[in-house]
Design a protein around this motif. Structure first.
Motif, PDB file in Angstrom:
ATOM      1  N   ARG A  14       0.861  -1.174   0.000  1.00 43.74           N
ATOM      2  CA  ARG A  14       0.000   0.000   0.000  1.00 43.74           C
ATOM      3  C   ARG A  14       0.905   1.234   0.000  1.00 43.74           C
ATOM      4  O   ARG A  14       2.034   1.181   0.462  1.00 43.74           O
ATOM      5  CB  ARG A  14      -0.896   0.005   1.235  1.00 43.74           C
ATOM      6  N   PHE A  25       0.352  -3.410   4.684  1.00 40.18           N
ATOM      7  CA  PHE A  25      -0.694  -2.987   5.619  1.00 40.18           C
ATOM      8  C   PHE A  25      -0.189  -3.139   7.053  1.00 40.18           C
ATOM      9  O   PHE A  25      -0.319  -2.220   7.877  1.00 40.18           O
ATOM     10  CB  PHE A  25      -1.966  -3.826   5.401  1.00 40.18           C
ATOM     11  N   THR A  53      -4.185   5.062   2.997  1.00 39.88           N
ATOM     12  CA  THR A  53      -3.274   4.412   2.063  1.00 39.88           C
ATOM     13  C   THR A  53      -4.090   3.851   0.901  1.00 39.88           C
ATOM     14  O   THR A  53      -5.309   3.741   0.981  1.00 39.88           O
ATOM     15  CB  THR A  53      -2.480   3.258   2.718  1.00 39.88           C
ATOM     16  N   SER A  54      -3.401   3.507  -0.171  1.00 42.37           N
ATOM     17  CA  SER A  54      -4.056   2.939  -1.337  1.00 42.37           C
ATOM     18  C   SER A  54      -3.246   1.760  -1.859  1.00 42.37           C
ATOM     19  O   SER A  54      -2.019   1.801  -1.843  1.00 42.37           O
ATOM     20  CB  SER A  54      -4.165   3.987  -2.441  1.00 42.37           C
ATOM     21  N   LYS A  55      -3.951   0.740  -2.307  1.00 39.50           N
ATOM     22  CA  LYS A  55      -3.252  -0.381  -2.942  1.00 39.50           C
ATOM     23  C   LYS A  55      -3.070  -0.131  -4.432  1.00 39.50           C
ATOM     24  O   LYS A  55      -2.434  -0.907  -5.123  1.00 39.50           O
ATOM     25  CB  LYS A  55      -3.992  -1.690  -2.689  1.00 39.50           C
TER      26      LYS A  55
END
Length: 117
Positions: A14, A25, A53-55
């Motif tokens: 992430r 994570f 957060t972003s994947k």
């Protein structure tokens, strides 16, 4: 100088929506974000890890000496801790967090290339 945890695996990574630091994570939940923990408060907070957060991110760049790196300056990470960073990140921080950041004088630069002209 603070150092970020280096991701142990390439699966499930992430990127921080504020600074683009890449970790797993679990690493964000255990350690927070070394650049943004003061205002994103991800340590021991799985909801904030998911929100902040972003994947979905593109590319990676590793920087051991950000202040001396032209790539780090180009990526606008020269003032951040050494670590692995996304070149671009898709997603947005929650409005409540961006509002608090503005109130505290913290400037947010979008890492989402779909927002750039």
């Amino acid at each position: 100088m603070s150092y970020s945890s280096i991701p142990k695996d390439l699966r499930g990574l992430r990127a921080c929506l504020s600074c683009s630091l890449i970790k797993s994570f679990d690493q964000f939940e255990n350690d927070g974000c070394e650049n943004c923990e003061d205002f994103l408060r991800m340590r021991n907070n799985s909801d904030n890890v998911l929100d902040c957060t972003s994947k979905n991110f593109d590319g990676m760049v590793a920087s051991m000496s950000p202040a001396e790196s032209w790539v780090a300056k180009w990526q606008r990470i020269a003032t951040f801790c050494p670590g692995v960073y996304a070149i671009s990140v898709s997603g947005h921080l929650p409005h409540s967090i961006t509002k608090e950041m503005k109130r505290n004088g913290i400037n947010l630069r979008s890492r989402d290339t779909s927002q750039r002209h």
